[in-house]
Each structure stands twice: as C-alpha cells, then as structure tokens.
Design an enzyme around this catalytic site. Sequence first.
Site, PDB file in Angstrom:
ATOM      1  N   ARG A  92       0.900  -1.132   0.126  1.00  0.00           N
ATOM      2  CA  ARG A  92      -0.097   0.023   0.030  1.00  0.00           C
ATOM      3  C   ARG A  92       0.844   1.224  -0.074  1.00  0.00           C
ATOM      4  O   ARG A  92       0.484   2.295  -0.476  1.00  0.00           O
ATOM      5  CB  ARG A  92      -0.983   0.105   1.311  1.00  0.00           C
ATOM      6  CG  ARG A  92      -1.996  -0.947   1.080  1.00  0.00           C
ATOM      7  CD  ARG A  92      -3.257  -0.531   2.393  1.00  0.00           C
ATOM      8  NE  ARG A  92      -4.473  -1.304   2.028  1.00  0.00           N
ATOM      9  CZ  ARG A  92      -5.487  -1.016   2.519  1.00  0.00           C
ATOM     10  NH1 ARG A  92      -5.437   0.153   3.506  1.00  0.00           N
ATOM     11  NH2 ARG A  92      -6.714  -1.319   2.412  1.00  0.00           N
ATOM     12  N   LYS A 114       4.510   2.553  -0.918  1.00  0.00           N
ATOM     13  CA  LYS A 114       5.883   2.366  -1.698  1.00  0.00           C
ATOM     14  C   LYS A 114       6.348   3.566  -2.549  1.00  0.00           C
ATOM     15  O   LYS A 114       7.459   3.816  -2.390  1.00  0.00           O
ATOM     16  CB  LYS A 114       5.884   0.991  -2.745  1.00  0.00           C
ATOM     17  CG  LYS A 114       4.540   0.908  -3.636  1.00  0.00           C
ATOM     18  CD  LYS A 114       4.618  -0.397  -4.145  1.00  0.00           C
ATOM     19  CE  LYS A 114       3.319  -0.777  -4.915  1.00  0.00           C
ATOM     20  NZ  LYS A 114       3.032  -2.073  -5.506  1.00  0.00           N
ATOM     21  N   THR A 115       5.360   4.114  -3.258  1.00  0.00           N
ATOM     22  CA  THR A 115       5.909   5.313  -4.159  1.00  0.00           C
ATOM     23  C   THR A 115       5.358   6.622  -3.455  1.00  0.00           C
ATOM     24  O   THR A 115       5.689   7.370  -4.083  1.00  0.00           O
ATOM     25  CB  THR A 115       5.102   5.179  -5.541  1.00  0.00           C
ATOM     26  OG1 THR A 115       3.697   5.150  -5.499  1.00  0.00           O
ATOM     27  CG2 THR A 115       5.668   3.720  -6.174  1.00  0.00           C
ATOM     28  N   ILE A 174      -3.932   3.635  -5.358  1.00  0.00           N
ATOM     29  CA  ILE A 174      -3.539   4.932  -4.815  1.00  0.00           C
ATOM     30  C   ILE A 174      -2.341   5.482  -5.083  1.00  0.00           C
ATOM     31  O   ILE A 174      -2.252   6.777  -5.691  1.00  0.00           O
ATOM     32  CB  ILE A 174      -3.504   5.023  -3.076  1.00  0.00           C
ATOM     33  CG1 ILE A 174      -4.836   4.338  -2.385  1.00  0.00           C
ATOM     34  CG2 ILE A 174      -3.178   6.247  -2.634  1.00  0.00           C
ATOM     35  CD1 ILE A 174      -6.083   5.372  -2.798  1.00  0.00           C
ATOM     36  N   LYS A 212       0.548  16.428 -14.690  1.00  0.00           N
ATOM     37  CA  LYS A 212       0.793  17.871 -14.446  1.00  0.00           C
ATOM     38  C   LYS A 212       2.198  18.469 -14.833  1.00  0.00           C
ATOM     39  O   LYS A 212       1.832  19.436 -15.526  1.00  0.00           O
ATOM     40  CB  LYS A 212       0.549  18.091 -12.888  1.00  0.00           C
ATOM     41  CG  LYS A 212       0.851  19.652 -12.303  1.00  0.00           C
ATOM     42  CD  LYS A 212       0.347  19.592 -10.953  1.00  0.00           C
ATOM     43  CE  LYS A 212       0.318  21.206 -10.547  1.00  0.00           C
ATOM     44  NZ  LYS A 212       0.232  21.454  -9.109  1.00  0.00           N
ATOM     45  N   TYR A 244     -22.165   9.298 -38.792  1.00  0.00           N
ATOM     46  CA  TYR A 244     -22.897  10.455 -38.636  1.00  0.00           C
ATOM     47  C   TYR A 244     -23.797  10.013 -37.814  1.00  0.00           C
ATOM     48  O   TYR A 244     -24.437   9.005 -37.322  1.00  0.00           O
ATOM     49  CB  TYR A 244     -23.384  11.022 -40.121  1.00  0.00           C
ATOM     50  CG  TYR A 244     -24.251   9.969 -41.149  1.00  0.00           C
ATOM     51  CD1 TYR A 244     -25.677   9.985 -40.736  1.00  0.00           C
ATOM     52  CD2 TYR A 244     -23.696   9.390 -41.939  1.00  0.00           C
ATOM     53  CE1 TYR A 244     -26.432   8.870 -41.341  1.00  0.00           C
ATOM     54  CE2 TYR A 244     -24.537   8.471 -42.788  1.00  0.00           C
ATOM     55  CZ  TYR A 244     -25.874   8.524 -42.370  1.00  0.00           C
ATOM     56  OH  TYR A 244     -26.821   7.716 -43.194  1.00  0.00           O
ATOM     57  N   HIS A 279     -38.349   3.766 -36.320  1.00  0.00           N
ATOM     58  CA  HIS A 279     -38.300   4.844 -35.812  1.00  0.00           C
ATOM     59  C   HIS A 279     -38.597   4.834 -34.342  1.00  0.00           C
ATOM     60  O   HIS A 279     -39.412   5.612 -33.746  1.00  0.00           O
ATOM     61  CB  HIS A 279     -39.260   5.998 -36.467  1.00  0.00           C
ATOM     62  CG  HIS A 279     -38.866   5.925 -37.835  1.00  0.00           C
ATOM     63  ND1 HIS A 279     -37.817   6.134 -38.326  1.00  0.00           N
ATOM     64  CD2 HIS A 279     -39.614   5.599 -39.149  1.00  0.00           C
ATOM     65  CE1 HIS A 279     -37.627   6.210 -39.691  1.00  0.00           C
ATOM     66  NE2 HIS A 279     -38.962   5.901 -40.216  1.00  0.00           N
ATOM     67  N   ASN A 314     -48.628  10.259 -27.132  1.00  0.00           N
ATOM     68  CA  ASN A 314     -49.924   9.419 -26.774  1.00  0.00           C
ATOM     69  C   ASN A 314     -49.899   8.038 -27.496  1.00  0.00           C
ATOM     70  O   ASN A 314     -49.832   8.015 -28.744  1.00  0.00           O
ATOM     71  CB  ASN A 314     -51.216  10.196 -26.889  1.00  0.00           C
ATOM     72  CG  ASN A 314     -51.404  11.174 -26.185  1.00  0.00           C
ATOM     73  OD1 ASN A 314     -51.200  11.051 -25.057  1.00  0.00           O
ATOM     74  ND2 ASN A 314     -51.729  12.454 -26.542  1.00  0.00           N
TER      75      ASN A 314
END
Length: 513
Positions: A63, A65-66, A126, A137, A215, A275, A417
């Site tokens: 969980r 480590k980095t 995480i 970033k 399209y 339709h 309707n």
Amino acid sequence: MMKRRALVSVSDKTGIVSFVEGLIALGIEIISTGGTKATLDQAGLPTLSIDEVTGFPEMMDGRVKTLHPNIHGGLLGRRDVPSHMEAMEQHDIRPIDFVCVNLYPFKETILKENVTEEEAIENIDIGGPSMLRSAAKNHQAVTVVVDPADYPLILSELKENGQTALSTRKKLAAKVFRHTAAYDALIAEYLTDLVGEVEPESLTLTYELKQSLRYGENSHQQATFYQDALPTAFSIASAQQLHGKELSYNNIRDADAAIRISREYSEPAVVAVKHMNPCGIGIGQTIDEAYQYAYEADPVSIFGGIIVLNREVDISVAEKMHQLFLEIIIAPSFSEEALELLSKKKNLRLMTLDFSKKDQALKDEKISVLGGLLIQNQDVITETKDDWQVVTKRVPSEKELAALEFAWKAVKHVKSNAIVVANNHQTLGIGAGQMNRVGSVQIAIEQAGAAIEEAVLASDAFFPMGDSVAYAGDHGIKAIIQPGGSIKDQESIDMADKYGIAMVFTDVRHFRH
C-alpha cells in the site's frame, strides 16, 4: 549528465518487456516495483527497485511504496524553475523523465461474480493515480504513458528526436487525466451503490468508446457510440455482430427500442421496430408463427425495419425475412443454414444477444437535455391481472383478458400518446406520438382494419373524456385497458357501458416520451 530515468509499474504487462528494452537501448535507467520488476528481472533487464530510490522499504502489503518525496519530487519538480532544481539538489532528488503506469484492476475485480467488498477495496490504486497525475501535471518535462498502445509512438519519437514532442506529451497527459477520472468514477459508483445513496450531490459517469459513427441522426451531424464502462449484457452495446455493415446512429436507437420490447415476452416472440416504435409484435407456439404474426401486423412498415427474435433464427424464418429489406436482425443465435442465407445480403446486420441476461438489464436510464441530465428508473414495474379492476358492467372474457395483457405489454413501448389495438397474439394497429389521444385511437383503429372484429384496445394513459371510447365503440372494440385516474373517468365508464365494452383499469400509467 545524469542518465534519464523512467518509472515503470504496470498491472497490465502487455508489451512492457519490449517497451523497456527500447528505453534501455536509448540509455534510460529503469525504476520499477513489485510484480513489474519481477517480470523485467526475469527478462534479464536491469532495473532499480523503488526502495533504492526512496531509501524506504515497501510496506503494508504494497500500500505504501511510491508515496515519497524522492518519487513525487522527481516527477513534479519543474526543470525551468531554479528554486525547484535547487530543492531537488539539496534533498538529493533525481528527476524522473518518463512514467509508465497502469492501475490495479478495479473494474475487472468488481465485474467478477461474488466479489467481496474487501477484495474490491484492496484493488483501489492509490500510488498509481498519484504518480500519473504528478507526471501529467508536469508534462512540460515528463512523458507519461498509461496505455500500452502508445508505447510504439514514444519509442519512435525518442529514436528520431531524442525526446518526445511537447504536443505528444500534452496528448498523453490529457489521456492520463481521462483515465484517472474514469477510474475514480467507477470507484465512486461502486461505493455510492454500496451505501445505497440514490441522489448523490454530484454524479460521476464514465463510458468507453465503442464505435465511431459515420454520422448522427442526419448526415450533417457527427456522432459517436460509447458503452457503459461496466457493460450491460442485454443491450445493443453488448450484441455481437456476425455480418453486415457498421451500425448507424439511428440503427442503434431503433435496436435499443426493439430489444427493450422483446424483454416483455418469455414465449416465442418477434418484434419489428421503425423509428423507435413497434410496427409489429407477434407471439406464438414457435418463432416461425410469431414472426408471421409480427409481419402480418404491418407488412408495409416492416420494410427497412429492425427485427428482434427471442429464439434462434432457423432456416424457415430466415427464408421469410430474406424476402424483405431489413436493416438489422437480432436473435440469441442463427442456425448455420439461416446465417448462410441471410449473409447473402451484404449490408444486412446480423447480431446475436444473450437473452438469458434480459432480467439483469435494469440500470437507470439517462437522458440528456440542454444543460443537464435526467435520470430515472426503467419502466419495469411488475403487473399482474390480479392488480387490475374491471370498472364496467361487462367483464372481459378469458380470450379478451389475454389480449388485454398482450396489448398492455406492448403499449408501454409506444411513444405517447400511445394506443395499441391487438388480439391475444399480435398487434393490429398502433397509434403513436399524437398530440391528442383520440388521434392515436383513430390511427390505430384505421390500421387494424377488418381485423378489429376480435380486437381489444390499450391506452398508455387515461382518457381525458369519453370521445376515444365512443370512437372505439363505433368501430367494434369490445374491451379496453387503461390506467384510469382522470377526473372524467366516469364519463369513459358510462360510454363503455353504452357500447357494451368491458373496461379494465390498471392504476399504472406508461408514458414514453
């Protein structure tokens, strides 16, 4: 100059060995973690372990480590800001120039049958998203890759220019933020469902590209088809195409409508749609019989339609459908002979769908409007004849009751309707989308023609006055099913009694806009 560094930590190891080989050949030093490092070590590739960089051991079952300044400082430090570089030098932080990370398989985990909450939580990554976001970033200096499909592009640019282009790094950074946003959206959806929150203060949705369309609704409109990140098995998005040209925007909408209607019937059933409205629905003892009823319901409108059958297409049915121009045929399967025959029409789309999953397709419906999104449960309320109330002097016969039940299942899928005229095994006339209810009644009855003699009529909402009942009575309708609930219900009841019509109230409305 110090060697450039790449941090590599992937759950999906597709192509990773050859990619890292390419980086090493270009003089780039590799930092790696856990299972990725083991894979690279086994391939004989030199790597640094993460704890050699952080000076801190991996712990807590991986969980932690980095999440360390030596990693995130190396990713976030701006090379063009002297104070950043001074801080990196002061704290002995080496720049990391490349990040190759993909995440714990959270989606794959929650798609497993009987997955536990604990297993799902343990597959929430995480460190991976943190590294990806840091690198993305700082894309002015750092190349970040999350998709193995992008490995060749990176190696190509490095070989040609010694560095990736800034435009490439920007595109890869945008891809990373889409990836982490989608990842977090799935986690948010899972936990929101887990705690039973039905109206969260914000809604995060994620879809995956299924198909670029030629399209949209019209040729001047651009369109794309996205599929739920957690696929719905009984859906047009999950249908397997066996033959024919690509689906169009309108094909997808119509096929979706037809699939929804087919879900109503457990007996052999065939649904024809044009339709987004049914033009013919038939049920029978066999799929051949059901098809014949659906075809005869409206042999004109079925031309160019979408057909859904809830049983295998055999050669007998295939021969009949082969005589028509159809856009799509969807069924659980096709016999070998049927597939061979129908495939002779090169443009006809032939698709299979898992009908055993039809009762699992209950996700909320999402409808876009200008500036917003509407969400509602699907109209899948369970109704039985025991819930209905006969409000007239005459009680429907058993045959009429069966026809009313059939018509009531059909009318909920017709645009309001909505009026459906039917017998106990096929629709005979459908009035859809009119601005007043009596207009829909007139269309449905006119379409039914002489077959109206033994027909019943279903209305998706109450009659606001007695004129629709009078028109139905004048043309031979002997039984009507409707929700009731109008302030003028008694007027409709009295009109039904005048014509000797049996009328049933369901107390449930089925508008479809």
